[in-house]
Structures are given as structure tokens and as C-alpha cells.
Design a protein around this motif. Structure first.
Motif, PDB file in Angstrom:
ATOM      1  N   LYS A  48      33.232  34.510  37.816  1.00  0.00           N
ATOM      2  CA  LYS A  48      31.811  34.682  37.482  1.00  0.00           C
ATOM      3  C   LYS A  48      31.464  34.106  36.114  1.00  0.00           C
ATOM      4  O   LYS A  48      30.394  34.355  35.568  1.00  0.00           O
ATOM      5  CB  LYS A  48      31.434  36.151  37.564  1.00  0.00           C
ATOM      6  CG  LYS A  48      31.409  36.649  39.005  1.00  0.00           C
ATOM      7  CD  LYS A  48      31.121  38.128  39.113  1.00  0.00           C
ATOM      8  CE  LYS A  48      31.140  38.537  40.585  1.00  0.00           C
ATOM      9  NZ  LYS A  48      30.997  39.996  40.753  1.00  0.00           N
ATOM     10  N   GLY A  49      32.420  33.335  35.586  1.00  0.00           N
ATOM     11  CA  GLY A  49      32.141  32.618  34.346  1.00  0.00           C
ATOM     12  C   GLY A  49      32.283  33.441  33.081  1.00  0.00           C
ATOM     13  O   GLY A  49      31.827  33.017  32.011  1.00  0.00           O
ATOM     14  N   LYS A  50      32.919  34.599  33.182  1.00  0.00           N
ATOM     15  CA  LYS A  50      33.148  35.439  32.000  1.00  0.00           C
ATOM     16  C   LYS A  50      34.559  35.181  31.481  1.00  0.00           C
ATOM     17  O   LYS A  50      35.545  35.435  32.185  1.00  0.00           O
ATOM     18  CB  LYS A  50      32.977  36.929  32.328  1.00  0.00           C
ATOM     19  CG  LYS A  50      31.617  37.281  32.917  1.00  0.00           C
ATOM     20  CD  LYS A  50      30.492  36.993  31.957  1.00  0.00           C
ATOM     21  CE  LYS A  50      29.139  37.300  32.590  1.00  0.00           C
ATOM     22  NZ  LYS A  50      28.017  36.916  31.743  1.00  0.00           N
ATOM     23  N   GLU A  51      34.655  34.658  30.290  1.00  0.00           N
ATOM     24  CA  GLU A  51      35.943  34.283  29.705  1.00  0.00           C
ATOM     25  C   GLU A  51      36.678  35.509  29.170  1.00  0.00           C
ATOM     26  O   GLU A  51      36.171  36.208  28.285  1.00  0.00           O
ATOM     27  CB  GLU A  51      35.717  33.294  28.565  1.00  0.00           C
ATOM     28  CG  GLU A  51      36.991  32.698  28.004  1.00  0.00           C
ATOM     29  CD  GLU A  51      37.684  31.759  28.970  1.00  0.00           C
ATOM     30  OE1 GLU A  51      38.915  31.626  28.855  1.00  0.00           O
ATOM     31  OE2 GLU A  51      37.007  31.161  29.829  1.00  0.00           O
ATOM     32  N   PRO A  52      37.875  35.802  29.712  1.00  0.00           N
ATOM     33  CA  PRO A  52      38.652  36.931  29.173  1.00  0.00           C
ATOM     34  C   PRO A  52      38.981  36.703  27.703  1.00  0.00           C
ATOM     35  O   PRO A  52      39.205  35.555  27.291  1.00  0.00           O
ATOM     36  CB  PRO A  52      39.933  36.929  30.026  1.00  0.00           C
ATOM     37  CG  PRO A  52      39.577  36.148  31.249  1.00  0.00           C
ATOM     38  CD  PRO A  52      38.567  35.132  30.819  1.00  0.00           C
ATOM     39  N   ASN A  53      39.007  37.748  26.920  1.00  0.00           N
ATOM     40  CA  ASN A  53      39.362  37.606  25.509  1.00  0.00           C
ATOM     41  C   ASN A  53      40.703  38.275  25.223  1.00  0.00           C
ATOM     42  O   ASN A  53      41.399  38.699  26.156  1.00  0.00           O
ATOM     43  CB  ASN A  53      38.242  38.156  24.600  1.00  0.00           C
ATOM     44  CG  ASN A  53      37.956  39.641  24.857  1.00  0.00           C
ATOM     45  OD1 ASN A  53      38.758  40.349  25.473  1.00  0.00           O
ATOM     46  ND2 ASN A  53      36.816  40.111  24.394  1.00  0.00           N
ATOM     47  N   VAL A  54      41.063  38.367  23.975  1.00  0.00           N
ATOM     48  CA  VAL A  54      42.356  38.948  23.583  1.00  0.00           C
ATOM     49  C   VAL A  54      42.488  40.379  24.100  1.00  0.00           C
ATOM     50  O   VAL A  54      43.556  40.794  24.570  1.00  0.00           O
ATOM     51  CB  VAL A  54      42.514  38.918  22.037  1.00  0.00           C
ATOM     52  CG1 VAL A  54      43.759  39.678  21.610  1.00  0.00           C
ATOM     53  CG2 VAL A  54      42.585  37.480  21.538  1.00  0.00           C
ATOM     54  N   GLU A  61      42.745  41.899  40.132  1.00  0.00           N
ATOM     55  CA  GLU A  61      41.665  41.395  40.988  1.00  0.00           C
ATOM     56  C   GLU A  61      40.361  41.301  40.205  1.00  0.00           C
ATOM     57  O   GLU A  61      39.602  40.337  40.342  1.00  0.00           O
ATOM     58  CB  GLU A  61      41.480  42.319  42.200  1.00  0.00           C
ATOM     59  CG  GLU A  61      42.543  42.165  43.269  1.00  0.00           C
ATOM     60  CD  GLU A  61      42.370  43.157  44.408  1.00  0.00           C
ATOM     61  OE1 GLU A  61      41.242  43.675  44.567  1.00  0.00           O
ATOM     62  OE2 GLU A  61      43.348  43.423  45.126  1.00  0.00           O
ATOM     63  N   LEU A  62      40.119  42.330  39.405  1.00  0.00           N
ATOM     64  CA  LEU A  62      38.890  42.352  38.603  1.00  0.00           C
ATOM     65  C   LEU A  62      38.910  41.231  37.561  1.00  0.00           C
ATOM     66  O   LEU A  62      37.878  40.627  37.261  1.00  0.00           O
ATOM     67  CB  LEU A  62      38.729  43.715  37.924  1.00  0.00           C
ATOM     68  CG  LEU A  62      37.391  43.977  37.220  1.00  0.00           C
ATOM     69  CD1 LEU A  62      36.224  43.817  38.188  1.00  0.00           C
ATOM     70  CD2 LEU A  62      37.371  45.375  36.612  1.00  0.00           C
ATOM     71  N   LEU A  63      40.098  40.952  37.022  1.00  0.00           N
ATOM     72  CA  LEU A  63      40.244  39.843  36.069  1.00  0.00           C
ATOM     73  C   LEU A  63      39.877  38.524  36.730  1.00  0.00           C
ATOM     74  O   LEU A  63      39.138  37.707  36.158  1.00  0.00           O
ATOM     75  CB  LEU A  63      41.675  39.793  35.526  1.00  0.00           C
ATOM     76  CG  LEU A  63      42.026  38.597  34.634  1.00  0.00           C
ATOM     77  CD1 LEU A  63      41.226  38.637  33.337  1.00  0.00           C
ATOM     78  CD2 LEU A  63      43.524  38.571  34.327  1.00  0.00           C
ATOM     79  N   HIS A  64      40.370  38.309  37.955  1.00  0.00           N
ATOM     80  CA  HIS A  64      40.065  37.072  38.692  1.00  0.00           C
ATOM     81  C   HIS A  64      38.565  36.991  38.996  1.00  0.00           C
ATOM     82  O   HIS A  64      37.962  35.922  38.906  1.00  0.00           O
ATOM     83  CB  HIS A  64      40.885  37.004  39.986  1.00  0.00           C
ATOM     84  CG  HIS A  64      42.361  36.892  39.758  1.00  0.00           C
ATOM     85  ND1 HIS A  64      42.902  36.023  38.833  1.00  0.00           N
ATOM     86  CD2 HIS A  64      43.416  37.550  40.326  1.00  0.00           C
ATOM     87  CE1 HIS A  64      44.231  36.137  38.841  1.00  0.00           C
ATOM     88  NE2 HIS A  64      44.561  37.057  39.728  1.00  0.00           N
ATOM     89  N   SER A  65      37.988  38.147  39.355  1.00  0.00           N
ATOM     90  CA  SER A  65      36.546  38.201  39.648  1.00  0.00           C
ATOM     91  C   SER A  65      35.743  37.851  38.402  1.00  0.00           C
ATOM     92  O   SER A  65      34.746  37.119  38.462  1.00  0.00           O
ATOM     93  CB  SER A  65      36.173  39.604  40.145  1.00  0.00           C
ATOM     94  OG  SER A  65      34.778  39.741  40.274  1.00  0.00           O
ATOM     95  N   MET A  66      36.212  38.379  37.275  1.00  0.00           N
ATOM     96  CA  MET A  66      35.567  38.130  35.982  1.00  0.00           C
ATOM     97  C   MET A  66      35.537  36.636  35.669  1.00  0.00           C
ATOM     98  O   MET A  66      34.508  36.071  35.294  1.00  0.00           O
ATOM     99  CB  MET A  66      36.358  38.897  34.912  1.00  0.00           C
ATOM    100  CG  MET A  66      35.971  38.639  33.490  1.00  0.00           C
ATOM    101  SD  MET A  66      37.129  39.527  32.390  1.00  0.00           S
ATOM    102  CE  MET A  66      36.427  39.108  30.783  1.00  0.00           C
ATOM    103  N   ILE A  67      36.687  35.979  35.876  1.00  0.00           N
ATOM    104  CA  ILE A  67      36.806  34.547  35.593  1.00  0.00           C
ATOM    105  C   ILE A  67      35.929  33.733  36.544  1.00  0.00           C
ATOM    106  O   ILE A  67      35.261  32.779  36.134  1.00  0.00           O
ATOM    107  CB  ILE A  67      38.280  34.097  35.687  1.00  0.00           C
ATOM    108  CG1 ILE A  67      39.117  34.772  34.590  1.00  0.00           C
ATOM    109  CG2 ILE A  67      38.396  32.574  35.589  1.00  0.00           C
ATOM    110  CD1 ILE A  67      40.621  34.639  34.771  1.00  0.00           C
TER     111      ILE A  67
END
Length: 355
Positions: free
Chosen positions: A202-208, A194-200
Motif C-alpha cells: 500500500k506504499g507505506k515504507e517500513p521504518n526502523v 502478512e501485515l508488513l507485506h500489506s503495508m509495503i
């Protein structure tokens, strides 16, 4: 002069110049000493840097400034000398004025405190920042969140993240990665996703690191299929998995006895130019041994050595355990002798498992 000596990697020449200044009774500005302090700390020569700041600079009439102390504090933190770090920090705070710690100094000390588990002290300094008129930044909050997550105090970490936002500081990728890692370690995988989806959103690109953390959490919960999907999604987003991500999934597959799939993933990893490391080989050998494929495990060990990857205690322990369970005690002893000849100490598992 000092700066150029350091830039040319001529520290000895810099020291000679420093000695000449002392001998001639010359004064040098504190900023002149910063390059040599940075160079010493980067070479892990913290004691020499401390001697310059505490002893030599005052003798030269060059009173250490904020930057001198901050450089030394960073060096001491890298050595884990928390006691001396705090002494220097409070000495700076006591002097005040131009010595007053800035946000970089505070962040350096707060991060050191959380690393050694002194969270009460870390939060004490955080509160002191406001009293001193120094505004915490994203780095400050990330350190506090990391400290809380390492202790498994995820609720408190979330509260700090909300406080961070209320103070106008936007969480960055490090903030999200730290919280996702904390949730995964607590087994809260759904909340991590859920936090990953929230991160995305909000325009924060997940990294490796983000994807690798989630893959690790899913593998530890035995959800290998979902972990594999995360790996594929990671690749589709243009984030090339590193060796750690591949190792994590290979380990998860081996634990599920999916040896063929682990082998396929290893080949895919190599095809993408990722060189298997000792962990990769040890994981595969462990999976083969658990499945009773001792001959294949031995072949993989030889292949590993042929490719210049030196087996470690875990590699040998795994193979010895597999050989003992297979009843190949003589061969197990030969592998043990080979291990000892390479200067590796048998661990408790081997000692207990020997016939």
C-alpha cells in the motif's frame, strides 16, 4: 514582549513583565501568554503554568482561550495528571464557543486516557467528537489502536483500523507499527509478517521501528535465523538498525547459546558506528555466564567500565549469579561489595543467591 523573552530563554524577565502587567492593571491577550505557557510546560513547571491559566490570566482580564487550555492540558498529560486533565477538558466543552475543544485537544486527552488504561473513557470521548462536529483524524485512531493493542485486544484494534479506513483516514506507519507490535506480543508472527507485506503493497515504507519490532517478535519465538534475515533486509532497504535492534538480536543469539555469532554481530554493530550501551554489554555478559565463560564475562565487564559504560543492577546480578554457579563465592562477594559501593541496591535474585 513576552514572546521575545521566551525566545531569548529569559523566563525570569517574562515573569517580571507579567508581574508589571498585573501591578499596572493592564490587560493582555490570551495569545500573548501562550509562549510562556509552552516554555513552562517544556521545563516541566506545570504547576506554574496552571496557576497562570486558572488564576493570573482571569485577574488580568485575559480570559484563557482554546490554545491556553490545550497547552496546559498537554503539560498535565505529560505529568500523568489525568483527573485535572478531564476537569479542564469538560470545563472547555461546557463553555463551548471559542473554548470548544478541537481535534488537537481531543487527541491529547484520548491519548492520555489510553496511556493510563481508561479505554472506555477514551472511546467515550471519541464518540463525543462526532456529536461535537469534530472529525477524528489518524492520530485519534492511532491512540485508540495503541490502547487496545497494549491490552492484547488485537481483533478490536483491527476493527478500529477498518473503521478508520471506512471514514476516509489512511493508516500511516505508526498505525501499522502499532498493529505489528500488538501481533508480535501475542505471538502472532505470521500475521505480523502478512501485515508488513500489506503495508509495503500500500506504499507505506517500513521504518526502523517496524523492522525492530518484527526482529523482537521473532527472537522471542526463538526464530533467530529469520530475525537475522529481517535485519539484513532492513539494511538492504537502507534502514540502518539502531542499538535497540542490535541488542534484541544479540540477546536472541545469546539465549540460543550462539555466543560467537553474538560477538560477531557486536563487532559489526561497532563497525557501523553504533556504540554499545549498558543493555548490549549486560546481554553479552549474561550469555557468557550461561555458557560458563566467567573469565570472558569479567573481561567484558572491565572493558565496559573502561569505555565509560556504568554497569547497572542487571549487569552485576548476572555476573554474581554466574560466579556463584561456578563456585567462586569470594569473588561473587567482592563484585557484590563493588556494586553496593556504587550505590546500587541488590535485587531479590542476588539476595536469594548469596551464600
Amino acid at each position: 514582549m513576552m514572546k521575545y523573552c521566551v525566545q531569548m530563554n529569559r523566563l525570569n524577565l517574562a515573569f517580571s513583565f507579567l508581574g508589571w502587567l498585573l501591578k499596572e492593571g493592564k490587560r493582555a491577550k490570551a495569545m500573548t501568554m501562550s509562549p510562556i505557557l509552552k516554555a513552562l510546560c517544556s521545563e516541566n513547571r506545570i504547576g506554574e503554568a496552571a496557576a497562570i491559566v486558572i488564576d493570573k490570566m482571569p485577574k488580568m482580564g485575559s480570559i484563557p482561550d482554546l490554545f491556553s487550555y490545550t497547552i496546559l492540558i498537554k503539560g498535565l498529560c505529560s505529568k500523568g495528571n489525568t483527573s485535572l486533565v478531564l476537569q479542564l477538558f469538560f470545563k472547555m466543552a461546557k463553555h463551548g464557543g471559542e473554548y470548544e475543544p478541537n481535534v488537537i485537544t481531543y487527541n491529547t486527552v484520548i491519548d492520555e486516557l489510553q496511556k493510563v488504561g481508561l479505554l472506555v473513557e477514551a472511546f467515550g470521548l471519541y464518540n463525543q467528537m462526532y456529536l461535537a462536529g469534530v472529525m477524528p483524524d489518524t492520530v485519534t485512531y492511532n491512540s485508540l489502536i495503541n490502547g487496545l493493542c497494549k491490552k492484547g485486544e488485537i481483533e478490536k484494534a483491527n476493527k478500529v483500523a477498518h473503521r478508520m479506513i471506512s471514514k476516509g483516514k489512511e493508516p500511516d506507519v505508526v498505525t501499522y507499527n502499532t498493529l505489528i507490535n500488538g501481533l508480535c506480543k501475542k505471538g502472532e508472527i505470521d500475521m505480523a509478517k502478512e501485515l508488513l507485506h500489506s503495508m509495503i503493497s500500500k506504499g507505506k515504507e517500513p521504518n526502523v521501528v517496524t523492522y525492530s519490532t518484527l526482529i523482537d517478535g521473532l527472537c522471542k519465538r526463538g526464530e533467530i535465523e529469520k530475525a537475522t534475515k529481517v535485519l539484513h533486509r532492513m539494511i538492504s532497504k537502507g534502514k540502518e538498525p539502531d542499538v535497540v535492534a542490535y541488542n534484541t538480536l544479540i540477546n536472541g543469539l545469546c539465549k540460543k547459546d550462539e555466543i560467537d555469532m553474538a560477538k560477531e554481530l557486536l563487532h559489526s554493530m561497532i563497525a557501523k558506528g553504533k556504540e554499545p550501551d549498558v543493555v548490549t554489554y549486560s546481554t553479552r555478559i549474561n550469555g557468557l555466564c550461561k555458557k560458563g565463560e566467567i573469565d570472558m564475562a569479567k573481561e567484558l565487564l572491565h572493558s565496559m567500565i573502561a569505555k565509560g559504560k556504568e554497569p547497572n543492577v542487571v549487569t552485576y546480578s548476572t555476573l554474581i549469579d554466574g560466579l556463584c554457579k561456578k563456585g567462586e563465592l569470594r569473588l561473587a562477594n567482592r563484585v557484590l561489595d563493588d556494586m553496593i559501593s556504587k550505590g546500587l541496591e541488590p535485587d531479590v535474585m542476588i539476595s536469594k543467591g548469596q551464600p
